[in-house]
Every structure is written in structure tokens, then in C-alpha cells.
Design a protein around this motif. Structure first.
Motif, PDB file in Angstrom:
ATOM      1  N   ALA A 118      35.113  34.299  34.350  1.00  0.00           N
ATOM      2  CA  ALA A 118      35.576  34.337  35.551  1.00  0.00           C
ATOM      3  C   ALA A 118      36.690  35.487  35.824  1.00  0.00           C
ATOM      4  O   ALA A 118      36.644  36.192  36.768  1.00  0.00           O
ATOM      5  N   ALA A 119      37.605  35.578  34.869  1.00  0.00           N
ATOM      6  CA  ALA A 119      38.492  36.821  35.005  1.00  0.00           C
ATOM      7  C   ALA A 119      37.845  38.147  34.934  1.00  0.00           C
ATOM      8  O   ALA A 119      38.385  39.025  35.380  1.00  0.00           O
ATOM      9  N   ARG A 120      36.794  37.993  34.144  1.00  0.00           N
ATOM     10  CA  ARG A 120      36.191  39.388  33.835  1.00  0.00           C
ATOM     11  C   ARG A 120      35.021  40.016  35.133  1.00  0.00           C
ATOM     12  O   ARG A 120      35.207  40.938  35.689  1.00  0.00           O
ATOM     13  N   LEU A 121      34.513  38.715  35.825  1.00  0.00           N
ATOM     14  CA  LEU A 121      34.129  38.913  37.029  1.00  0.00           C
ATOM     15  C   LEU A 121      34.736  39.128  38.122  1.00  0.00           C
ATOM     16  O   LEU A 121      34.407  40.069  38.982  1.00  0.00           O
ATOM     17  N   GLY A 135      48.984  34.890  37.257  1.00  0.00           N
ATOM     18  CA  GLY A 135      48.511  33.675  37.187  1.00  0.00           C
ATOM     19  C   GLY A 135      47.028  33.766  36.502  1.00  0.00           C
ATOM     20  O   GLY A 135      46.406  32.890  36.195  1.00  0.00           O
ATOM     21  N   ILE A 136      46.583  35.050  36.477  1.00  0.00           N
ATOM     22  CA  ILE A 136      45.155  35.280  35.742  1.00  0.00           C
ATOM     23  C   ILE A 136      45.284  36.004  34.397  1.00  0.00           C
ATOM     24  O   ILE A 136      44.687  35.664  33.403  1.00  0.00           O
ATOM     25  N   TRP A 137      46.134  37.139  34.425  1.00  0.00           N
ATOM     26  CA  TRP A 137      45.913  38.033  33.300  1.00  0.00           C
ATOM     27  C   TRP A 137      47.482  38.006  32.661  1.00  0.00           C
ATOM     28  O   TRP A 137      47.684  38.576  31.666  1.00  0.00           O
ATOM     29  N   GLY A 138      48.387  37.027  32.899  1.00  0.00           N
ATOM     30  CA  GLY A 138      49.789  37.104  32.365  1.00  0.00           C
ATOM     31  C   GLY A 138      49.523  36.392  30.985  1.00  0.00           C
ATOM     32  O   GLY A 138      48.654  35.595  30.729  1.00  0.00           O
ATOM     33  N   ARG A 139      50.599  37.173  30.073  1.00  0.00           N
ATOM     34  CA  ARG A 139      50.489  36.134  28.668  1.00  0.00           C
ATOM     35  C   ARG A 139      51.268  35.181  28.715  1.00  0.00           C
ATOM     36  O   ARG A 139      52.372  35.121  29.145  1.00  0.00           O
TER      37      ARG A 139
END
Length: 336
Positions: free
Chosen positions: A283-286, A226-230
Motif C-alpha cells: 500500500a505504501a509503495r502504491l 503516519g506512513i513513512w515515519g520511523r
């Protein structure tokens, strides 16, 4: 690691006729929504072939096989579990304002919110009716088990919605919510075949425990996607869960850790204005810097190990055990 579900274990071809017959009992308007949602037709009602992975029916069929039953005896139970799963997805998409399901418009965007809600209600009712009409003590017990799993699913969904208005959700609360919302139905799928064919209670309990841990691994993997999926793989927008500020497991793990990145993430998510694309990527990076991604990946592996242990002493054919384990690995490490 990327795993695929082996075609030999997919129960779709066996269960789909039972599902189609059940959906055919509905009024024409509701049946049209259901057929679209299952991927059997397009939005104009024309036939197409694009169903889901049929994970839960496959688990239900395997459950009956674990008890030594013929596959045919398990098909109503397998179909009932899939009907409940379909109900939950229809309602989830409405509640989350999610416009996409399996790479195409969600049913509510095509037929309207009210039609999607009514269809979900109808599928839930069909699931119980399908079990009770079998008329055996085992299937009555299976109906009871599926009802309890559905109540747990609803309680988990309610808790998930309540989390969105809180900034103090703990990791433990989030895991308990996931156990209810996701793992309960998977646990039921893993044990309902044994129950329906009146197999050993100990075997049903072991498979339910396996399903609970596998279900938690599934939810952790889903939250990571849900955050890192393509998008081309998941069928949903990149960073989709962050757009809605969902309190998913990686997010909660990041927010509750004693890190500067976690504190910065909390400040970012607390902003009243909509998050921009740069905000979402920040946000994803944090989350990653705060350890949320690493924790979720390790926790998924830990849950998979626990699921494996529950199968170790359960008495079942070796090929059935291997199939259960393969599906558990797929749930924990899938990329879609």
C-alpha cells in the motif's frame, strides 16, 4: 530537511507551572491521569521529565510578544491552548485505539478508556476556566476564540471518523477536514496572545491566517510520518495509519488520481480482511507510485509559502517574526 525547535523559543518552562497549578485543581484520580498524559509522572505516579514539544504554548507566547506584551500576560492563554490540545489527544487515542503516545503506553491503556475520556473533559473545562478567571475583556474574547477553535476541532474529528466509512472522499474534503481538525487550534494558538492582551485586531487576523496555513503544513507532514515515519523517531508503529486504513491526505491524493497504482490501492484497501505486513508495504509503495507522497510534500511546501506571506506585512518585532517562521518550517519539515 530536518529542523529542531530552538530551546529559546520553547515555552514549556514558563507555561508548565501554570499547567501544573491547573491540573492540581482536579480530583486526585483525574489529576493522576493528566499528570501521566503530560509526561510529568510514570504510571505509578512517580515523577519523570518527558513533556512534549510545547509548540502551541510557544506560538501563543509569541503571539503576545508580537503585540508588544510582556510574556507573563500571555501565560494563561498559552496554558489554555495546551490544555485543549491535551484533551484532543486523550480522546483521539481512545477513538483510534492508538496504544502509544510519545514512545510510551497511551493513557487509556494504563487507566482505562473511561478515565481517559473524563480526563480529557476535565482538561477542556480547565482551559476555559483558566481564561475566564483572568477577568479582562481580552481574556473573555480569548475564551470565546478558544471555544470556537475547539468546536472546529471536534467537527473535523467527526468528519475524519465519517471518512473511514466512505470510498469517495475527495482531496478538497480532506483538506477542509484538516483545516478544522488541526489547523483551527494552531490558528488560535498563533492569535490568542494578541486577543488576550487586547492587541490590534488586524495583527490577530494575520497571525490566525498564518496559523491556518502552518497547521495544514503540519497535518500534511503528520500524514507523511503516519506512513513513512520511523518508529524510533515517531514512537508509533511503521505504517501506522495504513493499519487502520486512515483516509489521510497522501492516501486520498493517491486514490483520487487517475493512475493504475491508485486503482490497485483502492482494491487493496477495500479488502474486508485485516491487512498483512506485505499488504501494508504494498500500500505504501502504491501511494508513492500514484503520486500521493509527492503531492503531500509539495502541498506542505505550498502551505508554508502561504503562511510566510501572511507574516510579511504584519507589524511585529523582527525576532518574533523570525521565530514564527522557524516554527512553521519545523511543522512542515519535521521528522517526528
Amino acid at each position: 530537511m530536518t529542523l529542531t525547535l530552538p530551546p529559546a523559543e520553547a515555552a514549556r518552562e514558563l507555561v508548565e507551572p501554570v499547567l501544573r497549578e491547573a491540573v492540581g485543581r482536579l480530583d486526585p484520580h483525574t489529576a493522576r491521569v493528566a499528570r501521566y498524559h503530560f509526561g510529568w509522572t510514570d504510571d505509578s505516579g512517580q515523577p519523570r521529565a518527558d513533556g512534549g514539544k510545547a509548540l502551541r504554548p510557544t506560538l501563543a507566547v509569541l503571539s503576545g510578544r508580537a503585540a508588544g506584551a510582556d510574556v507573563a500576560r500571555c501565560l494563561p492563554a498559552a496554558a489554555a491552548v495546551e490544555l485543549v490540545h491535551a484533551f484532543s489527544l486523550l480522546h483521539d487515542d481512545v477513538m483510534d485505539d492508538d496504544p502509544v503516545r510519545r514512545h510510551r503506553p497511551a493513557a487509556w491503556t494504563v487507566f482505562g478508556r473511561s478515565a481517559a475520556i473524563l480526563c480529557g473533559n476535565a482538561l477542556l473545562t480547565l482551559a476555559v476556566d483558566l481564561l475566564l478567571e483572568q477577568g479582562t475583556p481580552g481574556y473573555v474574547a480569548a475564551a470565546r476564540a478558544l471555544n470556537l477553535a475547539t468546536l472546529s476541532l471536534i467537527a473535523g474529528q467527526a468528519q475524519d471518523l465519517a471518512f473511514q466509512d466512505r470510498d469517495d472522499v475527495t482531496r478538497e474534503e480532506c483538506l477542509r477536514m484538516s483545516r478544522r481538525k488541526t489547523a483551527a487550534l494552531l490558528a488560535c494558538a498563533c492569535s490568542i496572545g494578541v486577543t488576550a492582551v487586547e492587541g490590534p485586531a488586524g495583527l490577530a487576523a494575520a497571525l490566525a491566517a498564518f496559523g491556518t496555513e502552518a497547521g495544514l503544513a503540519f497535518q500534511l507532514a503528520d500524514d507523511l510520518l503516519g506512513i513513512w515515519g520511523r518508529t524510533e523517531v515517531t514512537g508509533k508503529p511503521v505504517l501506522s495509519d495504513l493499519r487502520t486504513r486512515k483516509k489521510s491526505l497522501p492516501v486520498v491524493a493517491a486514490l483520487t488520481g487517475p493512475t493504475e497504482a491508485g486503482r490497485r490501492l483502492a482494491d487493496l484497501l477495500a479488502r474486508p480482511e485485516p491487512l498483512t505486513e506485505p499488504d501494508l508495504h504494498d500500500a505504501a509503495r502504491l501511494i508513492e507510485q500514484a503520486g500521493g507522497r509527492a503531492w503531500a510534500e509539495l502541498e506542505a511546501e505550498r502551505r508554508l509559502d502561504a503562511a510566510t506571506r501572511h507574516l510579511a506585512d504584519a507589524d511585529m518585532p523582527a525576532d518574533v517574526r523570525d521565530s514564527f517562521l522557524h516554527i512553521a518550517r519545523f511543522l512542515a519539515f519535521r521528522d517526528h
